[in-house]
Design a protein around this motif. Structure first.
Motif, PDB file in Angstrom:
ATOM      1  N   PHE A  59       2.700  12.071  -3.298  1.00 56.43           N
ATOM      2  CA  PHE A  59       3.619  10.936  -3.177  1.00 56.43           C
ATOM      3  C   PHE A  59       2.866   9.666  -2.778  1.00 56.43           C
ATOM      4  O   PHE A  59       3.106   8.589  -3.342  1.00 56.43           O
ATOM      5  N   ILE A  60       1.954   9.783  -1.817  1.00 56.18           N
ATOM      6  CA  ILE A  60       1.199   8.613  -1.365  1.00 56.18           C
ATOM      7  C   ILE A  60       0.324   8.059  -2.485  1.00 56.18           C
ATOM      8  O   ILE A  60       0.277   6.846  -2.722  1.00 56.18           O
ATOM      9  N   LEU A  61      -0.385   8.951  -3.189  1.00 56.27           N
ATOM     10  CA  LEU A  61      -1.260   8.499  -4.266  1.00 56.27           C
ATOM     11  C   LEU A  61      -0.462   7.843  -5.395  1.00 56.27           C
ATOM     12  O   LEU A  61      -0.924   6.890  -6.030  1.00 56.27           O
ATOM     13  N   ALA A  62       0.750   8.353  -5.639  1.00 56.76           N
ATOM     14  CA  ALA A  62       1.571   7.795  -6.705  1.00 56.76           C
ATOM     15  C   ALA A  62       2.242   6.488  -6.293  1.00 56.76           C
ATOM     16  O   ALA A  62       2.408   5.576  -7.104  1.00 56.76           O
ATOM     17  N   SER A  63       2.612   6.387  -5.022  1.00 58.38           N
ATOM     18  CA  SER A  63       3.413   5.245  -4.568  1.00 58.38           C
ATOM     19  C   SER A  63       2.607   4.135  -3.919  1.00 58.38           C
ATOM     20  O   SER A  63       3.058   2.984  -3.882  1.00 58.38           O
ATOM     21  N   PHE A  64       1.429   4.473  -3.395  1.00 58.65           N
ATOM     22  CA  PHE A  64       0.674   3.485  -2.617  1.00 58.65           C
ATOM     23  C   PHE A  64      -0.713   3.203  -3.183  1.00 58.65           C
ATOM     24  O   PHE A  64      -1.551   2.632  -2.478  1.00 58.65           O
ATOM     25  N   ALA A  65      -0.952   3.589  -4.427  1.00 64.41           N
ATOM     26  CA  ALA A  65      -2.258   3.316  -5.031  1.00 64.41           C
ATOM     27  C   ALA A  65      -2.536   1.814  -5.059  1.00 64.41           C
ATOM     28  O   ALA A  65      -3.632   1.361  -4.703  1.00 64.41           O
ATOM     29  N   SER A  66      -1.551   1.040  -5.472  1.00 61.76           N
ATOM     30  CA  SER A  66      -1.723  -0.417  -5.528  1.00 61.76           C
ATOM     31  C   SER A  66      -2.003  -0.983  -4.140  1.00 61.76           C
ATOM     32  O   SER A  66      -2.846  -1.880  -3.978  1.00 61.76           O
ATOM     33  N   TRP A  67      -1.285  -0.474  -3.144  1.00 63.07           N
ATOM     34  CA  TRP A  67      -1.483  -0.954  -1.780  1.00 63.07           C
ATOM     35  C   TRP A  67      -2.935  -0.753  -1.331  1.00 63.07           C
ATOM     36  O   TRP A  67      -3.564  -1.665  -0.807  1.00 63.07           O
ATOM     37  N   TYR A  68      -3.461   0.446  -1.539  1.00 60.30           N
ATOM     38  CA  TYR A  68      -4.829   0.730  -1.120  1.00 60.30           C
ATOM     39  C   TYR A  68      -5.831  -0.176  -1.840  1.00 60.30           C
ATOM     40  O   TYR A  68      -6.764  -0.702  -1.227  1.00 60.30           O
ATOM     41  N   ILE A  69      -5.658  -0.349  -3.145  1.00 63.04           N
ATOM     42  CA  ILE A  69      -6.587  -1.189  -3.915  1.00 63.04           C
ATOM     43  C   ILE A  69      -6.555  -2.619  -3.398  1.00 63.04           C
ATOM     44  O   ILE A  69      -7.596  -3.242  -3.131  1.00 63.04           O
ATOM     45  N   TRP A  70      -5.378  -3.155  -3.227  1.00 61.78           N
ATOM     46  CA  TRP A  70      -5.257  -4.571  -2.871  1.00 61.78           C
ATOM     47  C   TRP A  70      -5.558  -4.836  -1.395  1.00 61.78           C
ATOM     48  O   TRP A  70      -6.074  -5.898  -1.048  1.00 61.78           O
ATOM     49  N   VAL A  71      -5.245  -3.895  -0.502  1.00 56.70           N
ATOM     50  CA  VAL A  71      -5.501  -4.153   0.909  1.00 56.70           C
ATOM     51  C   VAL A  71      -7.003  -4.155   1.189  1.00 56.70           C
ATOM     52  O   VAL A  71      -7.494  -4.944   2.010  1.00 56.70           O
ATOM     53  N   VAL A  72      -7.761  -3.291   0.505  1.00 59.13           N
ATOM     54  CA  VAL A  72      -9.217  -3.306   0.683  1.00 59.13           C
ATOM     55  C   VAL A  72      -9.807  -4.593   0.119  1.00 59.13           C
ATOM     56  O   VAL A  72     -10.752  -5.164   0.684  1.00 59.13           O
ATOM     57  N   THR A  73      -9.250  -5.078  -0.981  1.00 56.96           N
ATOM     58  CA  THR A  73      -9.668  -6.377  -1.517  1.00 56.96           C
ATOM     59  C   THR A  73      -9.421  -7.478  -0.486  1.00 56.96           C
ATOM     60  O   THR A  73     -10.261  -8.370  -0.289  1.00 56.96           O
ATOM     61  N   PHE A  74      -8.288  -7.412   0.190  1.00 53.35           N
ATOM     62  CA  PHE A  74      -7.957  -8.371   1.240  1.00 53.35           C
ATOM     63  C   PHE A  74      -8.990  -8.324   2.366  1.00 53.35           C
ATOM     64  O   PHE A  74      -9.435  -9.358   2.878  1.00 53.35           O
ATOM     65  N   PHE A  75      -9.421  -7.116   2.744  1.00 51.94           N
ATOM     66  CA  PHE A  75     -10.418  -6.979   3.798  1.00 51.94           C
ATOM     67  C   PHE A  75     -11.730  -7.669   3.413  1.00 51.94           C
ATOM     68  O   PHE A  75     -12.363  -8.337   4.236  1.00 51.94           O
ATOM     69  N   ILE A  76     -12.150  -7.480   2.174  1.00 53.59           N
ATOM     70  CA  ILE A  76     -13.396  -8.100   1.706  1.00 53.59           C
ATOM     71  C   ILE A  76     -13.289  -9.612   1.773  1.00 53.59           C
ATOM     72  O   ILE A  76     -14.193 -10.303   2.265  1.00 53.59           O
TER      73      ILE A  76
END
Length: 554
Positions: A59-76
């Motif tokens: 469920f997390i991988l299906a629902s929050f994939a975009s979140w993980y990609i974009w939040v790490v971009t935000f950190f950079i």
């Protein structure tokens, strides 16, 4: 407009006496209960725990994939922005004029050893080989896997996962903690980094929840790293002659070997943790840095010297050019079960990029707090360069010469598929058998790699135990309560052992991805809080209001 002084006092209730004297019961007890419950659940009800964890993970991988990609971009973006922001970059992570406690060599040794050292020995060989055979370009039919034309793509994707994104996660957590703890004299614990947003409310339940989330994420993130390390530890023992009992019929670590490895690693780690950062951890970190330099020099001189240099040059260029797109690219499945390109790309990203971002986020409270502890007195700009760009480059060097040597041995036909077929943890040992003509020298190099692995594992585990203890003790950095250190050493070993024995590395990965999600929200808030604090400090300086606070003498 009146400029208020920054918050420099965040009282956190701790016990005055008894077993939990000096600790925050409302953090320590729930954290212990959650971790202990996970261990018991995994061991006693493996048929129930496995499917439930997998369902939550899916469920997390299906629902929050975009979140993980974009939040790490935000950190950079935040890290780079703070480094080039003139008024932010020059800020001392301490009181004005304060100098660093550790030399640059010891600082970098501890940082790299705790941050990625263990995974480096496994994945510097294994990951380039994976991407050499399959990656998004191969899935899209743009290049054929396992050919010389796919080498550059292999490094582009390896660099993505082990470069700026990974170290930006650590840098954000470390910067936030160091800034508020050493400039504002707030407790060295996660809640302090959110004070510009929530103020003194963090003294209560909200702050307790933040610290509990950090402790659970730390244990699960470090368990993931130690899980890989245990497999490689067993392979190393087998390679240097400790017997066939270490492996099962499939050639992977047997259950008795897993138990033996965990007991040995955690025993050494707990002893080191009891000695503190300035003794055992510093000493071990310097040893593993010297051994790392030796092993890397050996691979540069006797491995794929030119191949590795070429891969490093083109890999950095390809990574730099592709990074803006890679940081925002999200592949989504089309909602069917068909084996089409969209679904394959989404599956690949979930298994690789999203998994890695979750891993680094789960690892961030541990590495971030550890980086903060060893970085007092350094500037924000120096911290970002030292904790983000330099380690990324070091990872790239490892991947190109260690992984490049393995790829060249396969391309040239010397290995004949043996390295590709070897278990991930055994790949670096197997590579030595094709690289060195003498069996005696192969054994010597295997011993060196094993010792290096052991020091990395111990450094990672003992650092994690100290960090968890610090959070539970309301940010108290001093060595105290040896029984609590022993408990967390046993608990960390228990998580690794329980999940490995009942579900293998897959079970640890699943638990880690679940534990990382709530802390990724905390980290996003840390970014906002840090930017707000630095901006407000600029206004305070103009108004003649102090922006730092000396620690209490009490």
């Amino acid at each position: 407009m009146t400029i208020k002084e920054a918050l420099t006092d965040l009282p956190i209730e701790t016990a005055d006496s008894g077993f939990y004297s000096g600790f925050t019961k409302k953090v320590a007890l729930p954290s212990k209960i959650i971790i202990s419950s996970l261990i018991i659940w995994a061991v006693v009800f493996p048929d129930q725990s496995g499917p439930i964890l997998n369902a939550i993970n899916s469920f997390i991988l299906a629902s929050f994939a975009s979140w993980y990609i974009w939040v790490v971009t935000f950190f950079i973006l935040v890290c780079v922005g703070l480094a080039i922001w003139p008024s932010a970059g020059k800020l001392n992570l301490g009181l004005p004029g304060q100098k660093p406690e550790f030399s640059n060599f010891s600082w970098f040794s501890m940082m790299f050893g705790a941050g990625i050292g263990v995974g480096m020995l496994t994945w510097s060989v294994a990951e380039p080989m994976y991407h050499f055979n399959n990656n998004p370009e191969v899935i899209q039919g743009l290049v054929e896997g396992g050919t010389a034309e796919n080498v550059r793509n292999a490094y582009k994707w390896s660099f993505l996962h082990w470069g700026l994104g990974a170290w930006a996660c650590y840098a954000i957590a470390g910067l936030a903690l160091a800034f508020f703890s050493y400039r504002r004299s707030l407790p060295l614990t996660m809640r302090s980094s959110l004070t510009p947003l929530f103020g003194k409310a963090l003294s209560g339940t909200l702050g307790h929840v933040v610290d509990i989330v950090a402790v659970v994420a730390t244990i699960l993130g470090v368990a993931q790293t130690l899980g890989f390390g245990v497999e490689q530890f067993v392979s190393g023992l087998h390679r240097i002659g400790f017997g066939d009992w270490l492996l099962n019929d499939a050639g992977t670590a047997s259950k008795p070997a897993i138990v033996f490895a965990i007991v040995a690693i955690m025993f050494a780690s707990t002893l080191s943790a009891l000695s503190g950062v300035g003794k055992g951890i510093k000493w071990l970190s310097n040893i593993n840095m010297v051994l790392s330099i030796f092993l890397l020099s050996f691979l540069v001189l006797f491995g794929a010297t030119w191949f590795g240099a070429t891969a490093l040059f083109w890999g950095i260029i390809d990574y730099t050019i592709a990074l803006p797109e890679l940081l925002f690219e999200v592949w989504r499945p089309d909602g069917t079960e068909a084996e089409n390109v969209n679904n394959k790309l989404a599956g690949w990203q979930g298994a690789w990029s999203v998994f890695y971002w979750a891993w680094w986020v789960a690892f961030a409270p541990f590495v971030g707090l550890f980086l903060a502890r060893i970085s007092k007195g350094r500037t924000v700009r120096e911290f970002v360069l030292g904790a983000m760009f330099v380690p990324s480059l070091m990872c790239f060097v490892w991947f190109t010469w260690a992984g490049g040597t393995a790829i060249e041995l396969e391309l040239s036909g010397v290995a004949q598929g043996a390295l590709k077929a070897a278990p991930d943890g055994d790949k670096i040992f197997a590579m030595m058998t094709y690289l060195i003509p003498s069996e005696a020298l192969v054994w010597v190099m295997s011993v060196i790699i094993f010792v290096l692995l052991m020091t990395y594992l111990v450094t990672t585990a003992d650092s994690a135990v100290l960090i968890v203890n610090t959070i539970n003790a309301a940010g108290d950095e001093g060595p105290k309560a040896k029984l609590h250190i022993i408990f967390w050493g046993v608990a960390l070993g228990g998580v690794v052992g329980a999940l490995l024995l009942v579900g293998g590395l897959r079970a640890i990965q699943t638990a880690m991805v679940i534990g990382a999600l709530p802390f990724s929200i905390v980290m996003a808030l840390q970014c906002v809080a840090l930017i707000k604090a630095i901006y407000r400090d600029g206004l305070r300086e103009k108004a003649g209001v102090s922006t730092v606070a000396a620690p209490s003498e009490a």
